[in-house]
Design a protein around this motif. Structure first.
Motif, PDB file in Angstrom:
ATOM      1  N   GLY A   1      19.363  77.555  16.691  1.00 22.43           N
ATOM      2  CA  GLY A   1      18.120  77.669  17.433  1.00 22.43           C
ATOM      3  C   GLY A   1      18.058  78.850  18.390  1.00 22.43           C
ATOM      4  O   GLY A   1      17.024  79.112  18.981  1.00 22.43           O
ATOM      5  N   PHE A   2      19.163  79.581  18.557  1.00 22.64           N
ATOM      6  CA  PHE A   2      19.206  80.709  19.485  1.00 22.64           C
ATOM      7  C   PHE A   2      19.269  82.050  18.756  1.00 22.64           C
ATOM      8  O   PHE A   2      19.506  83.075  19.378  1.00 22.64           O
ATOM      9  CB  PHE A   2      20.421  80.593  20.421  1.00 22.64           C
ATOM     10  CG  PHE A   2      20.240  79.570  21.494  1.00 22.64           C
ATOM     11  CD1 PHE A   2      19.826  79.942  22.756  1.00 22.64           C
ATOM     12  CD2 PHE A   2      20.466  78.236  21.233  1.00 22.64           C
ATOM     13  CE1 PHE A   2      19.653  78.996  23.746  1.00 22.64           C
ATOM     14  CE2 PHE A   2      20.298  77.282  22.214  1.00 22.64           C
ATOM     15  CZ  PHE A   2      19.884  77.655  23.475  1.00 22.64           C
ATOM     16  N   GLU A   3      19.036  82.060  17.451  1.00 21.58           N
ATOM     17  CA  GLU A   3      19.195  83.268  16.648  1.00 21.58           C
ATOM     18  C   GLU A   3      18.301  84.410  17.133  1.00 21.58           C
ATOM     19  O   GLU A   3      18.710  85.571  17.111  1.00 21.58           O
ATOM     20  CB  GLU A   3      18.919  82.976  15.169  1.00 21.58           C
ATOM     21  CG  GLU A   3      19.948  82.064  14.542  1.00 21.58           C
ATOM     22  CD  GLU A   3      19.661  80.573  14.737  1.00 21.58           C
ATOM     23  OE1 GLU A   3      18.709  80.219  15.467  1.00 21.58           O
ATOM     24  OE2 GLU A   3      20.404  79.767  14.157  1.00 21.58           O
ATOM     25  N   GLU A   4      17.093  84.131  17.580  1.00 23.07           N
ATOM     26  CA  GLU A   4      16.191  85.167  18.103  1.00 23.07           C
ATOM     27  C   GLU A   4      16.303  85.300  19.614  1.00 23.07           C
ATOM     28  O   GLU A   4      16.094  86.372  20.158  1.00 23.07           O
ATOM     29  CB  GLU A   4      14.747  84.886  17.706  1.00 23.07           C
ATOM     30  CG  GLU A   4      14.439  85.244  16.270  1.00 23.07           C
ATOM     31  CD  GLU A   4      14.631  86.734  15.983  1.00 23.07           C
ATOM     32  OE1 GLU A   4      14.141  87.574  16.760  1.00 23.07           O
ATOM     33  OE2 GLU A   4      15.282  87.045  14.970  1.00 23.07           O
TER      34      GLU A   4
ATOM     35  N   VAL B   1      18.837  85.434  21.482  1.00 22.34           N
ATOM     36  CA  VAL B   1      19.890  86.359  21.911  1.00 22.34           C
ATOM     37  C   VAL B   1      19.386  87.792  22.019  1.00 22.34           C
ATOM     38  O   VAL B   1      20.023  88.627  22.649  1.00 22.34           O
ATOM     39  CB  VAL B   1      21.133  86.295  20.992  1.00 22.34           C
ATOM     40  CG1 VAL B   1      21.770  84.924  21.049  1.00 22.34           C
ATOM     41  CG2 VAL B   1      20.799  86.692  19.571  1.00 22.34           C
ATOM     42  N   PHE B   2      18.225  88.083  21.430  1.00 24.74           N
ATOM     43  CA  PHE B   2      17.643  89.422  21.507  1.00 24.74           C
ATOM     44  C   PHE B   2      16.653  89.564  22.670  1.00 24.74           C
ATOM     45  O   PHE B   2      16.071  90.626  22.856  1.00 24.74           O
ATOM     46  CB  PHE B   2      16.949  89.788  20.196  1.00 24.74           C
ATOM     47  CG  PHE B   2      17.906  90.017  19.067  1.00 24.74           C
ATOM     48  CD1 PHE B   2      18.666  91.186  19.004  1.00 24.74           C
ATOM     49  CD2 PHE B   2      18.066  89.081  18.071  1.00 24.74           C
ATOM     50  CE1 PHE B   2      19.547  91.413  17.971  1.00 24.74           C
ATOM     51  CE2 PHE B   2      18.954  89.295  17.023  1.00 24.74           C
ATOM     52  CZ  PHE B   2      19.684  90.457  16.976  1.00 24.74           C
TER      53      PHE B   2
ATOM     54  N   LEU C   1      22.227  93.440  23.189  1.00 24.35           N
ATOM     55  CA  LEU C   1      21.562  93.211  21.912  1.00 24.35           C
ATOM     56  C   LEU C   1      20.100  93.659  21.911  1.00 24.35           C
ATOM     57  O   LEU C   1      19.647  94.254  20.927  1.00 24.35           O
ATOM     58  CB  LEU C   1      21.677  91.739  21.496  1.00 24.35           C
ATOM     59  CG  LEU C   1      23.067  91.324  21.027  1.00 24.35           C
ATOM     60  CD1 LEU C   1      23.129  89.822  20.810  1.00 24.35           C
ATOM     61  CD2 LEU C   1      23.459  92.070  19.763  1.00 24.35           C
ATOM     62  N   PRO C   2      19.326  93.421  22.990  1.00 25.59           N
ATOM     63  CA  PRO C   2      17.960  93.941  22.994  1.00 25.59           C
ATOM     64  C   PRO C   2      17.905  95.472  22.873  1.00 25.59           C
ATOM     65  O   PRO C   2      17.076  96.019  22.153  1.00 25.59           O
ATOM     66  CB  PRO C   2      17.378  93.476  24.324  1.00 25.59           C
ATOM     67  CG  PRO C   2      18.170  92.281  24.687  1.00 25.59           C
ATOM     68  CD  PRO C   2      19.550  92.547  24.155  1.00 25.59           C
TER      69      PRO C   2
ATOM     70  N   GLY D   1      14.054 102.894  12.243  1.00 25.53           N
ATOM     71  CA  GLY D   1      13.768 102.193  10.997  1.00 25.53           C
ATOM     72  C   GLY D   1      14.873 101.255  10.553  1.00 25.53           C
ATOM     73  O   GLY D   1      14.870 100.785   9.415  1.00 25.53           O
ATOM     74  N   GLY D   2      15.813 100.966  11.442  1.00 32.77           N
ATOM     75  CA  GLY D   2      16.922 100.086  11.103  1.00 32.77           C
ATOM     76  C   GLY D   2      16.766  98.710  11.699  1.00 32.77           C
ATOM     77  O   GLY D   2      15.720  98.356  12.230  1.00 32.77           O
ATOM     78  N   MET D   3      17.837  97.923  11.617  1.00 29.49           N
ATOM     79  CA  MET D   3      17.811  96.572  12.158  1.00 29.49           C
ATOM     80  C   MET D   3      19.207  96.132  12.555  1.00 29.49           C
ATOM     81  O   MET D   3      20.201  96.677  12.083  1.00 29.49           O
ATOM     82  CB  MET D   3      17.230  95.597  11.142  1.00 29.49           C
ATOM     83  CG  MET D   3      18.066  95.462   9.885  1.00 29.49           C
ATOM     84  SD  MET D   3      17.415  94.288   8.680  1.00 29.49           S
ATOM     85  CE  MET D   3      15.886  95.046   8.236  1.00 29.49           C
ATOM     86  N   VAL D   4      19.262  95.143  13.444  1.00 35.01           N
ATOM     87  CA  VAL D   4      20.519  94.527  13.854  1.00 35.01           C
ATOM     88  C   VAL D   4      20.563  93.146  13.213  1.00 35.01           C
ATOM     89  O   VAL D   4      19.619  92.364  13.331  1.00 35.01           O
ATOM     90  CB  VAL D   4      20.620  94.395  15.396  1.00 35.01           C
ATOM     91  CG1 VAL D   4      21.884  93.672  15.795  1.00 35.01           C
ATOM     92  CG2 VAL D   4      20.559  95.769  16.048  1.00 35.01           C
ATOM     93  N   LEU D   5      21.660  92.852  12.541  1.00 43.45           N
ATOM     94  CA  LEU D   5      21.847  91.560  11.890  1.00 43.45           C
ATOM     95  C   LEU D   5      23.003  90.828  12.553  1.00 43.45           C
ATOM     96  O   LEU D   5      24.057  91.421  12.802  1.00 43.45           O
ATOM     97  CB  LEU D   5      22.158  91.759  10.407  1.00 43.45           C
ATOM     98  CG  LEU D   5      21.153  92.593   9.616  1.00 43.45           C
ATOM     99  CD1 LEU D   5      21.713  92.948   8.260  1.00 43.45           C
ATOM    100  CD2 LEU D   5      19.850  91.838   9.486  1.00 43.45           C
ATOM    101  N   LEU D   6      22.817  89.557  12.841  1.00 41.29           N
ATOM    102  CA  LEU D   6      23.866  88.727  13.441  1.00 41.29           C
ATOM    103  C   LEU D   6      24.123  87.518  12.557  1.00 41.29           C
ATOM    104  O   LEU D   6      23.200  86.975  11.953  1.00 41.29           O
ATOM    105  CB  LEU D   6      23.444  88.218  14.821  1.00 41.29           C
ATOM    106  CG  LEU D   6      23.206  89.252  15.905  1.00 41.29           C
ATOM    107  CD1 LEU D   6      22.734  88.562  17.179  1.00 41.29           C
ATOM    108  CD2 LEU D   6      24.457  90.047  16.183  1.00 41.29           C
ATOM    109  N   ALA D   7      25.369  87.099  12.489  1.00 39.99           N
ATOM    110  CA  ALA D   7      25.726  85.896  11.747  1.00 39.99           C
ATOM    111  C   ALA D   7      26.978  85.303  12.361  1.00 39.99           C
ATOM    112  O   ALA D   7      27.841  86.018  12.876  1.00 39.99           O
ATOM    113  CB  ALA D   7      25.976  86.230  10.279  1.00 39.99           C
ATOM    114  N   ASN D   8      27.073  83.989  12.321  1.00 40.01           N
ATOM    115  CA  ASN D   8      28.290  83.328  12.772  1.00 40.01           C
ATOM    116  C   ASN D   8      29.378  83.564  11.741  1.00 40.01           C
ATOM    117  O   ASN D   8      29.138  83.507  10.537  1.00 40.01           O
ATOM    118  CB  ASN D   8      28.061  81.835  12.981  1.00 40.01           C
ATOM    119  CG  ASN D   8      27.270  81.558  14.240  1.00 40.01           C
ATOM    120  OD1 ASN D   8      27.432  82.245  15.234  1.00 40.01           O
ATOM    121  ND2 ASN D   8      26.414  80.570  14.195  1.00 40.01           N
ATOM    122  N   GLY D   9      30.583  83.844  12.218  1.00 41.07           N
ATOM    123  CA  GLY D   9      31.711  84.063  11.334  1.00 41.07           C
ATOM    124  C   GLY D   9      32.228  82.750  10.764  1.00 41.07           C
ATOM    125  O   GLY D   9      32.059  81.689  11.361  1.00 41.07           O
ATOM    126  N   SER D  10      32.862  82.807   9.618  1.00 45.22           N
ATOM    127  CA  SER D  10      33.379  81.593   8.983  1.00 45.22           C
ATOM    128  C   SER D  10      34.510  80.969   9.794  1.00 45.22           C
ATOM    129  O   SER D  10      34.716  79.764   9.754  1.00 45.22           O
ATOM    130  CB  SER D  10      33.854  81.904   7.563  1.00 45.22           C
ATOM    131  OG  SER D  10      34.867  82.892   7.599  1.00 45.22           O
TER     132      SER D  10
END
Length: 70
Positions: free
Chosen positions: A11-14, A16-17, A34-35, A45-54
């Motif tokens: 629920g905090f994926e957005e 954090v930005f 992060l912002p 024209g790029g983007m920042v991608l976040l994901a939880n590590g395994s």
């Protein structure tokens, strides 16, 4: 880039930005990293991608188009 923290809570994926948002306390944790990264990547024209590590933590990647200019 990755860290060893608890990862991004569901629920905090957005959130954090958002400027000023941080799960940490102290003078060095201003919630600006992060912002600023998202803004700068977006300007080119790029983007920042976040994901939880395994194995825990969070992984951040910046994707830029091939024709991006510095």
């Amino acid at each position: 880039m990755s860290d060893q923290g608890p990862g991004i809570p569901a629920g905090f994926e957005e959130k954090v930005f958002e400027v000023g948002f941080s799960t940490r306390t102290g003078p060095l944790h201003t919630g600006m990293g992060l912002p600023v990264a998202r803004f700068l990547a977006g300007q080119a024209g790029g983007m920042v991608l976040l994901a939880n590590g395994s194995g825990g933590g969070c992984e951040a990647r910046i994707r830029m188009p091939m024709n991006a200019r510095a």
